[in-house]
Motif scaffolding. Structure first.
Motif, PDB file in Angstrom:
ATOM      1  N   THR A  22       0.814  -1.212   0.000  1.00 35.73           N
ATOM      2  CA  THR A  22       0.000   0.000   0.000  1.00 35.73           C
ATOM      3  C   THR A  22       0.857   1.275   0.000  1.00 35.73           C
ATOM      4  N   PHE A  23       1.957   1.240   0.782  1.00 38.44           N
ATOM      5  CA  PHE A  23       2.688   2.504   0.994  1.00 38.44           C
ATOM      6  C   PHE A  23       4.091   2.536   0.385  1.00 38.44           C
ATOM      7  N   ARG A  24       4.404   1.554  -0.487  1.00 35.41           N
ATOM      8  CA  ARG A  24       5.802   1.478  -0.916  1.00 35.41           C
ATOM      9  C   ARG A  24       6.250   2.699  -1.711  1.00 35.41           C
ATOM     10  N   PHE A  25       5.318   3.439  -2.292  1.00 31.58           N
ATOM     11  CA  PHE A  25       5.716   4.652  -3.032  1.00 31.58           C
ATOM     12  C   PHE A  25       5.781   5.887  -2.134  1.00 31.58           C
ATOM     13  N   ASP A  26       5.153   5.784  -0.973  1.00 30.79           N
ATOM     14  CA  ASP A  26       5.081   6.956  -0.085  1.00 30.79           C
ATOM     15  C   ASP A  26       6.254   7.048   0.892  1.00 30.79           C
ATOM     16  N   TYR A  27       6.643   5.877   1.411  1.00 33.81           N
ATOM     17  CA  TYR A  27       7.671   5.872   2.450  1.00 33.81           C
ATOM     18  C   TYR A  27       8.710   4.812   2.170  1.00 33.81           C
ATOM     19  N   LYS A  28       9.812   4.935   2.873  1.00 36.66           N
ATOM     20  CA  LYS A  28      10.801   3.852   2.852  1.00 36.66           C
ATOM     21  C   LYS A  28      10.406   2.923   3.997  1.00 36.66           C
ATOM     22  N   ILE A  29      10.105   1.671   3.653  1.00 35.90           N
ATOM     23  CA  ILE A  29       9.513   0.785   4.654  1.00 35.90           C
ATOM     24  C   ILE A  29      10.430  -0.393   4.969  1.00 35.90           C
TER      25      ILE A  29
END
Lengths: 362, 136
Positions: A22-29
């Motif tokens: 879900t968030f791989r483009f928004d944050y470094k996870i």
């Protein structure tokens, strides 16, 4: 904008992968399936700004884990993710300050984004604050060292001049007229030295006042008596010293030294030249958790109109002797820090009595 | 028996070394004086000295605030010397520091006899000398 690095901790692999997708483009996870793994990530990535942890984990709970990392890795913002309303653990975690946000499962992407945005702002301000605090701490330390070095750098040559003057005074082939001039050079150096010392005291008072230890007033008096011996001898002053300390007394050594030293310095300095029975008396009594310090002299005294100003910085009530105008101001400052009081009784051309009372710091 | 005194002056300011040496010569020209601008050199010198025979004492006048090896570092090294060698020396701290913490710190070292504040004066040196005579 800077990339936000997030550590997500959950023992269910499915949860981990859905979070990342879900968030791989928004944050470094970073993903951790166990708390051990999570700890390793934290140790290796000091730039992690947010840690999100599931409450239900094998071993210790999410709340317990977040409490633990708060001690070891205080900088990242901590968030708890839980589908179970384990209210007691949650309330506990929030109240202990271990959890910045609670995210209820199932979460929506918008919810997570809002939480991370808040969390990241918090992270930035608190790490900035920590950084500024450290800088301030370093700056204070440097200032202390600077003051110490400058004081030493100024005093050492001044004191050398005093010694050289003394050597010349002992030389047979130096004419008396030159010796007289050298005597004045020496006096000017003493004045300069006092000024440097007072300025150093002034700096020290601004910083060091929290150090409390047991005080031996006899020790303090002996030390000062030794320091004033040359001036006492030169001016033919009778110095008496009575110390009555039957009980232990705790206070700040540096501040006490500044206080008593300033009183004695003034008493020895402002002597009358037209009398021959000059005296300075130091009396210290410690009883019932109060130290009473009295310094009495029969010196030039202070004009009644001037007394109320003598504790003002740079104020000088006389031009008879040289002074920095900082002595009594420093004294008052030190006294305030120790919670003490001062009483002045002075009459021009009769003498001065300064009485100081200081409570024991238990 | 007469007592023989030697002085070692350790001060990075050569003026202070000159002053102490000059004053000591003035007081008693039989006093031996060695001056060192670097504490490290003073330490190396002291380390090589044989243990003083009876009736022979060496006073070390030690400044605190010095570059490289300062007075405290010197004291630390000095304390590692064999005890009988340490006993040949009497250390007097002679400093322009009035910092009470410097004083407390140096008074903790047993080899330190006294902490004295500059300026160096004839009175100060006479006092050290008579202290040494009393102890002998």
């Amino acid at each position: 904008m800077e990339e936000i690095k997030i550590l997500y901790v959950d023992d269910e692999i499915n949860n981990l992968s859905s979070f990342k997708s879900t968030f791989r483009f928004d944050y470094k996870i970073l993903l951790a399936a166990s708390q051990v793994e999570a700890m390793n990530y934290l140790a290796q990535n000091p730039d992690i700004s947010i840690v999100m942890c599931d409450q239900r984990m094998p071993g210790s709970s999410g709340v317990e884990f977040l409490e633990e990392i708060k001690l070891r890795f205080p900088r990242p913002v901590r968030m708890l993710v839980s589908g179970y309303t384990d209210m007691e653990a949650l309330v506990n975690g929030v109240n202990k300050g271990n959890i910045f946000k609670y995210i209820k499962k199932p979460w929506s992407a918008a919810e997570i984004k809002a939480a991370i945005s808040d969390g990241y702002k918090h992270y930035l301000t608190s790490s900035l604050l920590t950084q500024k605090n450290e800088e301030l701490h370093r700056a204070y330390k440097q200032l202390d060292e600077f003051a110490y070095n400058v004081t030493h750098g100024l005093r050492d040559p001044i004191l050398s001049v005093l010694s050289l003057v003394e050597i010349a005074q002992h030389m047979d082939d130096v004419p008396d007229s030159v010796k007289e001039i050298l005597q004045m050079v020496g006096l000017a150096m003493v004045q300069l030295d006092n000024y440097v010392e007072n300025t150093h005291d002034y700096h020290q008072l601004k910083n060091d006042s929290t150090n409390i230890s047991e005080i031996s007033f006899q020790g303090l008096a002996d030390e000062l008596e030794q320091a004033y011996e040359p001036e006492r001898a030169r001016k033919a002053i009778t110095f008496t010293c009575n110390i009555d300390q039957q009980e232990t007394f705790r206070s700040n050594k540096t501040l006490l030294h500044v206080i008593v030293n300033n009183l004695l310095s003034n008493a020895f300095k402002y002597q009358r030249k037209n009398i021959s029975d000059n005296f300075v008396a130091l009396d210290i009594t410690v009883a019932n958790d109060i130290a009473t310090i009295i310094v009495k002299d029969n010196g030039i005294g202070i004009k009644a109109d001037y007394i109320r100003n003598i504790f003002e910085p740079l104020y000088r009530a006389t031009s008879v002797e040289y002074g920095s105008g900082l002595g009594l101001y420093n004294l008052k400052d030190a006294l305030q820090k120790l919670g003490g009081d001062i009483y002045v009784d002075s009459k021009e051309d009769v003498g001065s009595t300064f009485k100081i009372v200081i409570p024991n710091k238990k | 028996m007469t007592m023989h005194l030697d002085f070692i002056i350790v001060d990075n300011n050569s003026l202070n070394c000159f002053i102490a040496e000059r004053m000591l010569q003035n007081i008693d020209s039989s006093i031996g004086v060695h001056t060192f601008l670097h504490a490290q050199e003073a330490y190396e010198y002291i380390k090589k000295q044989p243990v003083n025979p009876e009736g022979h004492k060496t006073v070390v006048m030690l400044d605190i605030h010095m570059p490289l090896m300062d007075g405290f570092a010197f004291l630390q090294e000095f304390q590692k010397l064999p005890e009988e060698q340490q006993n040949s020396f009497a250390i007097y701290i002679i400093t322009s520091s009035t910092d009470i913490n410097d004083k407390l710190r140096s008074n903790k070292v047993p080899a330190v006899k006294r902490f004295m504040s500059k300026p160096i004066t004839f009175n100060m040196l006479n006092e050290i000398i008579s202290n040494m005579m009393v102890e002998a």
